[in-house]
Motif scaffolding. Sequence first.
Motif, mmCIF file in Angstrom:
data_model
loop_
_atom_site.group_PDB
_atom_site.id
_atom_site.type_symbol
_atom_site.label_atom_id
_atom_site.label_comp_id
_atom_site.label_asym_id
_atom_site.label_seq_id
_atom_site.Cartn_x
_atom_site.Cartn_y
_atom_site.Cartn_z
ATOM 1 N N ASP A 70 0.806 -1.220 0.000
ATOM 2 C CA ASP A 70 0.000 0.000 0.000
ATOM 3 C C ASP A 70 0.838 1.268 0.000
ATOM 4 O OD1 ASP A 70 -2.287 -1.490 -0.063
ATOM 5 O OD2 ASP A 70 -2.633 -1.422 2.107
ATOM 6 N N GLN A 71 2.185 1.097 0.019
ATOM 7 C CA GLN A 71 3.109 2.224 -0.099
ATOM 8 C C GLN A 71 2.963 3.252 1.023
ATOM 9 O OE1 GLN A 71 5.426 2.158 -2.978
ATOM 10 N NE2 GLN A 71 4.609 0.103 -2.701
ATOM 11 N N PHE A 72 2.684 2.768 2.233
ATOM 12 C CA PHE A 72 2.661 3.673 3.377
ATOM 13 C C PHE A 72 4.081 4.185 3.617
ATOM 14 C CE2 PHE A 72 -1.317 2.578 6.066
ATOM 15 C CZ PHE A 72 -2.088 2.473 4.916
ATOM 16 N N PHE A 73 4.194 5.453 3.985
ATOM 17 C CA PHE A 73 5.508 6.051 4.255
ATOM 18 C C PHE A 73 5.674 6.284 5.757
ATOM 19 C CE2 PHE A 73 8.286 9.619 5.114
ATOM 20 C CZ PHE A 73 9.414 9.265 4.392
ATOM 21 N N PHE A 74 6.827 5.899 6.278
ATOM 22 C CA PHE A 74 7.175 6.175 7.672
ATOM 23 C C PHE A 74 8.603 6.700 7.744
ATOM 24 C CE2 PHE A 74 4.043 2.670 8.052
ATOM 25 C CZ PHE A 74 3.075 3.342 8.788
ATOM 26 N N ASP A 75 8.820 7.644 8.666
ATOM 27 C CA ASP A 75 10.161 8.147 8.935
ATOM 28 C C ASP A 75 10.861 7.318 10.001
ATOM 29 O OD1 ASP A 75 10.108 10.788 7.387
ATOM 30 O OD2 ASP A 75 8.344 11.024 8.680
ATOM 31 N N LEU A 76 10.078 6.729 10.913
ATOM 32 C CA LEU A 76 10.642 6.040 12.074
ATOM 33 C C LEU A 76 9.789 4.822 12.404
ATOM 34 C CD1 LEU A 76 12.534 5.920 14.594
ATOM 35 C CD2 LEU A 76 10.924 7.485 15.731
ATOM 36 N N LEU A 77 10.459 3.698 12.686
ATOM 37 C CA LEU A 77 9.787 2.478 13.113
ATOM 38 C C LEU A 77 10.301 2.088 14.496
ATOM 39 C CD1 LEU A 77 10.058 0.278 9.883
ATOM 40 C CD2 LEU A 77 8.185 1.810 10.527
ATOM 41 N N LEU A 78 9.383 1.757 15.397
ATOM 42 C CA LEU A 78 9.717 1.168 16.694
ATOM 43 C C LEU A 78 9.280 -0.283 16.634
ATOM 44 C CD1 LEU A 78 9.621 4.280 17.303
ATOM 45 C CD2 LEU A 78 8.837 3.680 19.597
ATOM 46 N N LEU A 79 10.241 -1.201 16.644
ATOM 47 C CA LEU A 79 9.936 -2.608 16.405
ATOM 48 C C LEU A 79 10.346 -3.474 17.582
ATOM 49 C CD1 LEU A 79 11.301 -2.975 12.748
ATOM 50 C CD2 LEU A 79 8.957 -2.438 13.455
ATOM 51 N N ASP A 80 9.395 -4.278 18.052
ATOM 52 C CA ASP A 80 9.742 -5.358 18.970
ATOM 53 C C ASP A 80 10.472 -6.419 18.152
ATOM 54 O OD1 ASP A 80 9.878 -7.142 21.088
ATOM 55 O OD2 ASP A 80 7.860 -7.925 20.726
ATOM 56 N N ILE A 81 11.587 -6.917 18.657
ATOM 57 C CA ILE A 81 12.328 -7.934 17.896
ATOM 58 C C ILE A 81 11.630 -9.286 17.958
ATOM 59 C CG2 ILE A 81 14.448 -9.306 17.873
ATOM 60 C CD1 ILE A 81 16.026 -6.853 18.397
ATOM 61 N N GLU A 82 11.141 -9.662 19.149
ATOM 62 C CA GLU A 82 10.596 -11.005 19.345
ATOM 63 C C GLU A 82 9.103 -11.031 19.034
ATOM 64 O OE1 GLU A 82 12.137 -9.406 22.142
ATOM 65 O OE2 GLU A 82 14.114 -10.075 21.537
ATOM 66 N N MET A 83 8.778 -11.101 17.730
ATOM 67 C CA MET A 83 7.384 -11.180 17.304
ATOM 68 C C MET A 83 7.178 -12.455 16.495
ATOM 69 S SD MET A 83 6.317 -7.274 16.229
ATOM 70 C CE MET A 83 7.672 -7.026 15.072
ATOM 71 N N PRO A 84 5.981 -13.042 16.560
ATOM 72 C CA PRO A 84 5.708 -14.243 15.755
ATOM 73 C C PRO A 84 5.629 -13.901 14.273
ATOM 74 C CG PRO A 84 3.707 -13.481 16.851
ATOM 75 C CD PRO A 84 4.827 -12.654 17.397
ATOM 76 N N GLY A 85 5.860 -14.898 13.437
ATOM 77 C CA GLY A 85 5.796 -14.671 11.997
ATOM 78 C C GLY A 85 7.028 -13.940 11.525
ATOM 79 N N ILE A 86 6.851 -12.685 11.135
ATOM 80 C CA ILE A 86 7.964 -11.845 10.701
ATOM 81 C C ILE A 86 8.503 -11.111 11.919
ATOM 82 C CG2 ILE A 86 8.676 -9.961 9.184
ATOM 83 C CD1 ILE A 86 6.279 -10.656 7.412
ATOM 84 N N THR A 87 9.717 -11.418 12.320
ATOM 85 C CA THR A 87 10.283 -10.793 13.509
ATOM 86 C C THR A 87 10.780 -9.389 13.195
ATOM 87 O OG1 THR A 87 12.572 -11.495 13.144
ATOM 88 C CG2 THR A 87 11.084 -13.078 14.226
ATOM 89 N N GLY A 88 11.061 -8.642 14.264
ATOM 90 C CA GLY A 88 11.639 -7.325 14.072
ATOM 91 C C GLY A 88 12.960 -7.363 13.338
ATOM 92 N N MET A 89 13.703 -8.463 13.502
ATOM 93 C CA MET A 89 14.974 -8.610 12.805
ATOM 94 C C MET A 89 14.767 -8.867 11.314
ATOM 95 S SD MET A 89 17.446 -8.152 14.977
ATOM 96 C CE MET A 89 18.892 -8.917 14.236
#
Length: 239
Positions: A50-69
């Motif tokens: 959907d081409q959403f634009f973000f300047d900054l992402l805050l990501l938890d690393i330990e997530m199911p499926g697609i991890t923050g890493m």
Amino acid sequence: MVRIAVCDDDPEAADLHRQITAECLRQLECPGEISVYTDSKTLMWDITEDQFFFDLLLLDIEMPGITGMDLPEKIRPYLPEVKIIFITSHLEYAIDAYELSVFRYVPKDELEKRLPGAVRDAVKLIELEGDRTYTICVRGRMERIPYRDIYEIRRDGKNAVITAGSGVAKVRKSLQQVYEELSAEEFIYIDRGCIVNMVHIMQVRDGTVVLENGAVLSVSRSHLQEVKEAVNRWWGNHI
């Protein structure tokens, strides 16, 4: 307007991160928009499809499926300039001093102490990178290149060749003249014939600098210590 996404599979944690981020924006008097995700796949879909634009992402690393890493590699082609703050309970993800592709790691057990500073520093850097442009004349027309898009500038005889995210441009000016016209602390000589933008340096290793676009550039022996000190000083002042 700074656009921020928070992603954590724990809704309570995601809301806490949102609250901390919102307070940081308020303190900085910076207009911003915060989107909250509890599913990393949804975030990736919004960015890649959907081409959403973000300047900054805050990501938890330990997530199911697609991890923050996993996410940064998948979204970098769509958001090459995005700043990423990783939130983790695992110290083995600690970042090397020169590995600057990820903006900051925040331990979960020090969240309320360290996350506000990380968010404030990221927002200030985003604002710093956002407004300045360098004007060049190409084939009779004027073009403006945002400072944040410039990776490197090389001497080519009596010309200067600018490599930016938008492409490569040659200007009929000396490298020193371009450097003086930029007049910005993030640009530094790595040898007599090459200037790089420290914003894009990911690593300094074995006499080279590695840039965010994958370029590996040699640093002259006479400039190496100066480059290391400048990178440390730059990120110490701005991160």
